[in-house]
Design a protein around this motif. Structure first.
Motif, mmCIF file in Angstrom:
data_model
loop_
_atom_site.group_PDB
_atom_site.id
_atom_site.type_symbol
_atom_site.label_atom_id
_atom_site.label_comp_id
_atom_site.label_asym_id
_atom_site.label_seq_id
_atom_site.Cartn_x
_atom_site.Cartn_y
_atom_site.Cartn_z
ATOM 1 N N VAL A 22 0.683 -1.106 -0.031
ATOM 2 C CA VAL A 22 0.003 -0.068 0.190
ATOM 3 C C VAL A 22 0.801 1.237 -0.154
ATOM 4 C CG1 VAL A 22 -1.631 1.182 1.584
ATOM 5 C CG2 VAL A 22 -2.081 -1.130 1.068
ATOM 6 N N TYR A 23 2.055 1.153 0.821
ATOM 7 C CA TYR A 23 2.818 2.305 0.817
ATOM 8 C C TYR A 23 3.727 2.764 -0.511
ATOM 9 C CZ TYR A 23 6.901 5.350 2.404
ATOM 10 O OH TYR A 23 7.691 6.268 2.142
ATOM 11 N N ALA A 24 3.998 1.584 -1.094
ATOM 12 C CA ALA A 24 4.759 1.718 -2.537
ATOM 13 C C ALA A 24 3.673 2.256 -3.498
ATOM 14 C CB ALA A 24 5.354 0.395 -3.007
ATOM 15 N N ALA A 25 2.718 1.595 -3.306
ATOM 16 C CA ALA A 25 1.465 2.237 -4.311
ATOM 17 C C ALA A 25 1.283 3.659 -4.238
ATOM 18 C CB ALA A 25 0.127 1.463 -4.372
ATOM 19 N N GLY A 26 1.238 4.099 -2.970
ATOM 20 C CA GLY A 26 0.946 5.510 -2.938
ATOM 21 C C GLY A 26 1.963 6.368 -3.179
ATOM 22 N N TRP A 27 3.275 5.923 -2.784
ATOM 23 C CA TRP A 27 4.436 6.739 -3.449
ATOM 24 C C TRP A 27 4.625 6.906 -4.832
ATOM 25 C CZ3 TRP A 27 8.828 5.533 -6.293
ATOM 26 C CH2 TRP A 27 9.858 6.722 -6.323
ATOM 27 N N VAL A 28 4.153 5.846 -5.628
ATOM 28 C CA VAL A 28 4.101 5.949 -7.149
ATOM 29 C C VAL A 28 3.292 6.651 -7.424
ATOM 30 C CG1 VAL A 28 3.745 4.385 -9.154
ATOM 31 C CG2 VAL A 28 5.319 3.461 -7.221
ATOM 32 N N ALA A 29 2.026 6.726 -7.071
ATOM 33 C CA ALA A 29 1.068 7.688 -7.165
ATOM 34 C C ALA A 29 1.409 9.110 -7.045
ATOM 35 C CB ALA A 29 -0.336 7.463 -6.801
ATOM 36 N N GLN A 30 2.104 9.358 -6.121
ATOM 37 C CA GLN A 30 2.456 10.682 -5.595
ATOM 38 C C GLN A 30 3.619 11.320 -6.635
ATOM 39 O OE1 GLN A 30 4.169 11.102 -1.681
ATOM 40 N NE2 GLN A 30 4.497 13.228 -1.776
ATOM 41 N N GLN A 31 4.431 10.218 -6.901
ATOM 42 C CA GLN A 31 5.507 10.757 -7.888
ATOM 43 C C GLN A 31 4.954 11.114 -9.269
ATOM 44 O OE1 GLN A 31 8.707 11.236 -7.331
ATOM 45 N NE2 GLN A 31 8.269 10.640 -5.098
ATOM 46 N N GLY A 32 3.694 10.245 -9.501
ATOM 47 C CA GLY A 32 3.344 10.338 -10.955
ATOM 48 C C GLY A 32 2.411 11.709 -11.051
ATOM 49 N N ASN A 33 1.963 12.204 -9.752
ATOM 50 C CA ASN A 33 1.495 13.530 -9.813
ATOM 51 C C ASN A 33 2.204 14.698 -9.784
ATOM 52 O OD1 ASN A 33 -0.933 12.304 -9.674
ATOM 53 N ND2 ASN A 33 -1.060 12.100 -7.258
ATOM 54 N N ILE A 34 3.660 14.619 -9.591
ATOM 55 C CA ILE A 34 4.656 15.791 -9.828
ATOM 56 C C ILE A 34 4.668 16.407 -10.953
ATOM 57 C CG2 ILE A 34 7.056 16.169 -9.235
ATOM 58 C CD1 ILE A 34 7.477 14.136 -7.237
ATOM 59 N N ALA A 35 4.656 17.675 -10.956
ATOM 60 C CA ALA A 35 4.613 18.375 -12.138
ATOM 61 C C ALA A 35 5.962 18.418 -12.734
ATOM 62 C CB ALA A 35 4.278 20.082 -11.872
ATOM 63 N N SER A 36 6.077 18.114 -14.180
ATOM 64 C CA SER A 36 7.217 18.121 -14.717
ATOM 65 C C SER A 36 7.186 19.006 -16.083
ATOM 66 C CB SER A 36 7.518 16.728 -15.273
ATOM 67 O OG SER A 36 6.514 16.015 -15.902
#
Length: 286
Positions: A22-36
Protein backbone atom coordinates in the motif's frame (compact mmCIF):
# COMPACT_ATOMS: atom_id res chain seq x y z
CA UNK A 1 0.76 -25.36 19.72
CA UNK A 2 3.48 -25.16 17.15
CA UNK A 3 0.91 -24.84 14.37
CA UNK A 4 -0.70 -21.87 16.11
CA UNK A 5 2.65 -20.05 16.36
CA UNK A 6 3.43 -20.72 12.70
CA UNK A 7 0.01 -19.48 11.69
CA UNK A 8 0.50 -16.30 13.74
CA UNK A 9 3.85 -15.58 12.10
CA UNK A 10 2.34 -16.17 8.68
CA UNK A 11 -0.47 -13.70 9.37
CA UNK A 12 2.01 -11.12 10.66
CA UNK A 13 4.17 -11.45 7.58
CA UNK A 14 1.11 -11.10 5.36
CA UNK A 15 0.03 -7.92 7.11
CA UNK A 16 3.52 -6.40 6.80
CA UNK A 17 3.63 -7.25 3.09
CA UNK A 18 0.23 -5.68 2.48
CA UNK A 19 1.32 -2.53 4.33
CA UNK A 20 4.48 -2.25 2.23
CA UNK A 21 2.49 -2.72 -0.97
CA UNK A 22 0.00 0.00 0.00
CA UNK A 23 2.86 2.39 0.86
CA UNK A 24 4.66 1.69 -2.42
CA UNK A 25 1.49 2.25 -4.43
CA UNK A 26 0.90 5.55 -2.70
CA UNK A 27 4.49 6.67 -3.31
CA UNK A 28 4.26 5.79 -7.02
CA UNK A 29 1.00 7.68 -7.33
CA UNK A 30 2.53 10.68 -5.60
CA UNK A 31 5.51 10.68 -7.94
CA UNK A 32 3.18 10.51 -10.90
CA UNK A 33 1.42 13.64 -9.73
CA UNK A 34 4.68 15.67 -9.54
CA UNK A 35 4.63 18.46 -12.09
CA UNK A 36 7.21 18.11 -14.84
CA UNK A 37 8.30 20.02 -17.93
CA UNK A 38 9.79 19.00 -21.24
CA UNK A 39 13.47 19.90 -21.35
CA UNK A 40 15.90 19.63 -24.26
CA UNK A 41 18.94 17.51 -23.43
CA UNK A 42 21.92 16.25 -25.42
CA UNK A 43 21.24 12.93 -27.13
CA UNK A 44 25.00 12.36 -27.53
CA UNK A 45 28.26 13.90 -26.37
CA UNK A 46 28.67 17.32 -28.02
CA UNK A 47 32.19 18.72 -28.25
CA UNK A 48 33.02 22.31 -27.43
CA UNK A 49 32.69 24.67 -30.40
CA UNK A 50 30.34 22.32 -32.28
CA UNK A 51 27.28 23.54 -34.13
CA UNK A 52 24.10 21.86 -32.83
CA UNK A 53 22.23 19.63 -35.27
CA UNK A 54 18.71 18.17 -34.75
CA UNK A 55 19.98 14.60 -34.26
CA UNK A 56 22.13 15.76 -31.35
CA UNK A 57 19.11 16.64 -29.17
CA UNK A 58 16.15 15.02 -27.49
CA UNK A 59 13.55 15.95 -24.87
CA UNK A 60 12.88 14.45 -21.45
CA UNK A 61 10.47 15.11 -18.56
CA UNK A 62 12.17 17.20 -15.90
CA UNK A 63 10.67 17.84 -12.44
CA UNK A 64 9.58 21.45 -12.16
CA UNK A 65 10.97 21.73 -8.63
CA UNK A 66 14.54 21.11 -9.84
CA UNK A 67 14.35 22.79 -13.23
CA UNK A 68 17.57 24.77 -13.91
CA UNK A 69 17.43 28.23 -15.41
CA UNK A 70 17.96 28.78 -19.12
CA UNK A 71 16.49 25.51 -20.39
CA UNK A 72 14.75 24.96 -23.73
CA UNK A 73 11.51 23.10 -24.48
CA UNK A 74 11.77 22.74 -28.24
CA UNK A 75 14.88 21.47 -30.09
CA UNK A 76 14.05 23.82 -32.97
CA UNK A 77 15.07 26.76 -30.77
CA UNK A 78 18.64 25.47 -30.84
CA UNK A 79 19.01 25.05 -34.56
CA UNK A 80 22.59 26.04 -35.64
CA UNK A 81 23.53 27.28 -32.18
CA UNK A 82 27.11 26.66 -31.05
CA UNK A 83 28.12 25.25 -27.67
CA UNK A 84 30.96 26.98 -25.84
CA UNK A 85 31.38 24.11 -23.35
CA UNK A 86 31.32 20.37 -23.92
CA UNK A 87 27.99 18.64 -23.26
CA UNK A 88 27.59 15.05 -22.14
CA UNK A 89 24.77 12.74 -23.18
CA UNK A 90 21.65 13.42 -21.09
CA UNK A 91 22.90 16.85 -19.96
CA UNK A 92 20.42 19.71 -20.20
CA UNK A 93 21.22 22.34 -22.82
CA UNK A 94 21.33 25.72 -21.09
CA UNK A 95 21.61 29.20 -22.53
CA UNK A 96 24.82 29.93 -20.61
CA UNK A 97 26.47 26.94 -22.31
CA UNK A 98 25.85 28.37 -25.77
CA UNK A 99 27.64 31.00 -27.79
CA UNK A 100 25.61 34.08 -28.82
CA UNK A 101 23.12 33.48 -31.61
CA UNK A 102 24.69 33.86 -35.04
CA UNK A 103 28.14 32.69 -33.91
CA UNK A 104 29.85 30.39 -36.35
CA UNK A 105 31.28 27.11 -35.13
CA UNK A 106 34.94 26.54 -34.38
CA UNK A 107 37.50 27.76 -31.91
CA UNK A 108 36.51 31.41 -32.19
CA UNK A 109 33.11 30.56 -30.68
CA UNK A 110 34.62 29.50 -27.37
CA UNK A 111 36.88 32.52 -26.80
CA UNK A 112 35.62 34.64 -23.94
CA UNK A 113 34.75 38.29 -24.69
CA UNK A 114 37.83 40.48 -24.45
CA UNK A 115 40.19 37.51 -24.74
CA UNK A 116 42.45 36.26 -27.52
CA UNK A 117 43.62 32.82 -28.63
CA UNK A 118 47.35 32.32 -29.15
CA UNK A 119 49.21 29.15 -30.12
CA UNK A 120 52.67 28.17 -28.92
CA UNK A 121 54.88 25.28 -29.93
CA UNK A 122 55.45 22.58 -27.32
CA UNK A 123 56.93 19.11 -27.01
CA UNK A 124 56.24 16.18 -24.70
CA UNK A 125 58.14 17.90 -21.87
CA UNK A 126 56.96 21.46 -22.37
CA UNK A 127 53.38 20.22 -22.84
CA UNK A 128 53.36 18.48 -19.44
CA UNK A 129 53.56 15.03 -21.05
CA UNK A 130 50.30 15.66 -22.90
CA UNK A 131 48.22 16.32 -19.79
CA UNK A 132 47.64 19.98 -20.68
CA UNK A 133 44.22 19.28 -22.20
CA UNK A 134 41.48 21.68 -23.33
CA UNK A 135 39.77 23.10 -20.28
CA UNK A 136 42.85 22.80 -18.05
CA UNK A 137 44.77 25.74 -16.62
CA UNK A 138 48.53 26.20 -16.85
CA UNK A 139 51.25 28.64 -15.87
CA UNK A 140 53.77 29.75 -18.48
CA UNK A 141 57.45 29.77 -17.52
CA UNK A 142 60.33 31.18 -19.57
CA UNK A 143 64.04 30.34 -19.35
CA UNK A 144 66.15 33.14 -20.77
CA UNK A 145 69.44 35.00 -20.50
CA UNK A 146 69.51 38.39 -18.90
CA UNK A 147 70.99 40.91 -21.24
CA UNK A 148 74.38 42.52 -20.77
CA UNK A 149 74.39 45.42 -18.40
CA UNK A 150 71.76 44.01 -16.01
CA UNK A 151 74.36 42.52 -13.70
CA UNK A 152 77.02 45.19 -13.50
CA UNK A 153 77.94 44.37 -9.92
CA UNK A 154 78.86 40.80 -10.80
CA UNK A 155 80.53 41.79 -14.02
CA UNK A 156 78.85 38.97 -16.01
CA UNK A 157 77.80 39.57 -19.59
CA UNK A 158 74.76 37.23 -19.27
CA UNK A 159 72.99 35.42 -16.47
CA UNK A 160 70.51 32.58 -16.93
CA UNK A 161 67.14 32.94 -15.18
CA UNK A 162 63.83 31.04 -15.08
CA UNK A 163 60.65 32.92 -14.21
CA UNK A 164 56.90 32.41 -14.33
CA UNK A 165 55.53 35.12 -16.60
CA UNK A 166 51.84 34.09 -16.88
CA UNK A 167 49.52 32.38 -14.40
CA UNK A 168 46.17 30.55 -14.58
CA UNK A 169 45.97 30.46 -18.38
CA UNK A 170 43.12 28.46 -19.95
CA UNK A 171 44.02 25.83 -22.55
CA UNK A 172 41.56 26.17 -25.42
CA UNK A 173 42.88 23.48 -27.74
CA UNK A 174 45.73 21.07 -28.32
CA UNK A 175 46.87 20.75 -31.91
CA UNK A 176 43.61 21.08 -33.91
CA UNK A 177 41.39 19.50 -31.27
CA UNK A 178 39.17 21.46 -28.89
CA UNK A 179 37.45 18.38 -27.46
CA UNK A 180 38.39 17.17 -24.01
CA UNK A 181 39.08 13.59 -22.96
CA UNK A 182 40.35 13.43 -19.39
CA UNK A 183 41.35 9.79 -19.67
CA UNK A 184 43.94 10.08 -22.43
CA UNK A 185 46.91 12.46 -22.52
CA UNK A 186 47.67 13.94 -25.93
CA UNK A 187 51.29 14.60 -26.84
CA UNK A 188 51.12 17.33 -29.47
CA UNK A 189 53.38 19.98 -30.95
CA UNK A 190 51.13 23.00 -30.39
CA UNK A 191 48.86 24.30 -27.64
CA UNK A 192 46.37 27.17 -27.98
CA UNK A 193 45.90 29.37 -24.92
CA UNK A 194 43.27 31.98 -24.02
CA UNK A 195 44.91 35.27 -23.07
CA UNK A 196 44.15 38.92 -22.58
CA UNK A 197 45.71 41.29 -25.14
CA UNK A 198 48.38 42.31 -22.62
CA UNK A 199 49.25 38.70 -21.79
CA UNK A 200 49.41 37.90 -25.51
CA UNK A 201 52.16 40.49 -25.85
CA UNK A 202 54.03 39.01 -22.90
CA UNK A 203 53.83 35.50 -24.35
CA UNK A 204 54.97 36.66 -27.79
CA UNK A 205 58.04 38.32 -26.25
CA UNK A 206 58.75 35.39 -23.93
CA UNK A 207 58.82 32.80 -26.72
CA UNK A 208 61.29 34.94 -28.67
CA UNK A 209 63.74 35.65 -25.85
CA UNK A 210 63.85 32.20 -24.27
CA UNK A 211 62.44 28.69 -23.94
CA UNK A 212 58.85 28.20 -22.77
CA UNK A 213 57.51 25.58 -20.39
CA UNK A 214 53.91 24.90 -19.34
CA UNK A 215 53.20 24.13 -15.68
CA UNK A 216 49.89 22.34 -15.05
CA UNK A 217 47.88 23.64 -12.08
CA UNK A 218 44.70 22.68 -10.26
CA UNK A 219 41.59 24.12 -11.92
CA UNK A 220 40.29 25.45 -8.62
CA UNK A 221 43.58 27.12 -7.69
CA UNK A 222 43.27 30.78 -8.67
CA UNK A 223 45.70 32.21 -6.14
CA UNK A 224 48.40 34.31 -7.85
CA UNK A 225 52.00 33.65 -6.85
CA UNK A 226 54.09 36.32 -8.61
CA UNK A 227 57.53 34.77 -8.10
CA UNK A 228 60.74 36.72 -8.60
CA UNK A 229 62.38 33.95 -10.60
CA UNK A 230 65.55 31.98 -9.88
CA UNK A 231 69.06 32.28 -11.27
CA UNK A 232 71.71 29.63 -11.76
CA UNK A 233 73.71 30.83 -8.76
CA UNK A 234 70.64 30.69 -6.53
CA UNK A 235 69.78 27.21 -7.80
CA UNK A 236 73.25 25.84 -7.09
CA UNK A 237 73.57 27.70 -3.81
CA UNK A 238 76.63 29.68 -4.87
CA UNK A 239 77.34 32.77 -2.82
CA UNK A 240 76.94 35.93 -4.85
CA UNK A 241 80.07 37.93 -5.43
CA UNK A 242 80.65 40.84 -3.14
CA UNK A 243 79.71 44.15 -4.52
CA UNK A 244 82.62 46.06 -5.99
CA UNK A 245 83.09 49.20 -4.05
CA UNK A 246 84.41 52.33 -5.65
CA UNK A 247 87.90 53.20 -4.39
CA UNK A 248 87.80 55.91 -1.83
CA UNK A 249 90.03 58.87 -2.25
CA UNK A 250 93.01 58.77 0.13
CA UNK A 251 92.93 61.92 2.20
CA UNK A 252 96.03 64.00 1.75
CA UNK A 253 97.62 64.62 5.13
CA UNK A 254 97.71 68.26 5.91
CA UNK A 255 101.00 69.53 7.27
CA UNK A 256 100.51 71.88 10.10
CA UNK A 257 102.19 75.14 9.31
CA UNK A 258 104.33 76.53 12.04
CA UNK A 259 103.14 79.79 13.39
CA UNK A 260 105.57 82.61 12.88
CA UNK A 261 107.56 83.29 16.02
CA UNK A 262 108.18 86.72 17.27
CA UNK A 263 111.75 87.68 16.43
CA UNK A 264 113.56 89.48 19.12
CA UNK A 265 115.94 91.95 17.71
CA UNK A 266 119.11 92.97 19.53
CA UNK A 267 118.81 96.39 21.05
CA UNK A 268 120.12 99.04 18.79
CA UNK A 269 123.15 100.96 20.12
CA UNK A 270 122.36 104.31 21.66
CA UNK A 271 124.29 107.58 21.27
CA UNK A 272 127.02 107.68 23.88
CA UNK A 273 129.34 110.45 24.97
CA UNK A 274 132.53 109.87 26.86
CA UNK A 275 133.11 112.45 29.50
CA UNK A 276 136.55 112.95 31.14
CA UNK A 277 136.37 114.65 34.47
CA UNK A 278 139.09 114.86 37.06
CA UNK A 279 141.02 112.11 35.32
CA UNK A 280 138.05 109.79 35.27
CA UNK A 281 136.31 108.66 32.11
CA UNK A 282 132.55 108.20 32.22
CA UNK A 283 130.51 106.91 29.26
CA UNK A 284 127.07 108.39 29.16
CA UNK A 285 124.59 106.90 26.69
CA UNK A 286 121.24 108.41 25.86
Amino acid sequence: MKNIKALGLLLLATMIGLGAAVYAAGWVAQQGNIASNKVVVAAMDIEIGSKILPQMLTTVDWPSSSLPGGTFKDPKELQDRVVNVGLLRGEAVLERKLAPAGTQGGLSAVISPGKRAMTVRVNDVVGVAGFALPGNYVDVMVNAQQEKGQDRVRGDDNRQISKTVLEHVLVLAVAQEVGRDDTKPKVVNAVTLELSPEDSEKLDLARNVGTLSLVLRNQTDRQPVMTTGITKDQLLGEAPAKEAKEPKETPVPQVAQAKPRAVRHAPQPKDCVEVVQNGTRVLNCF
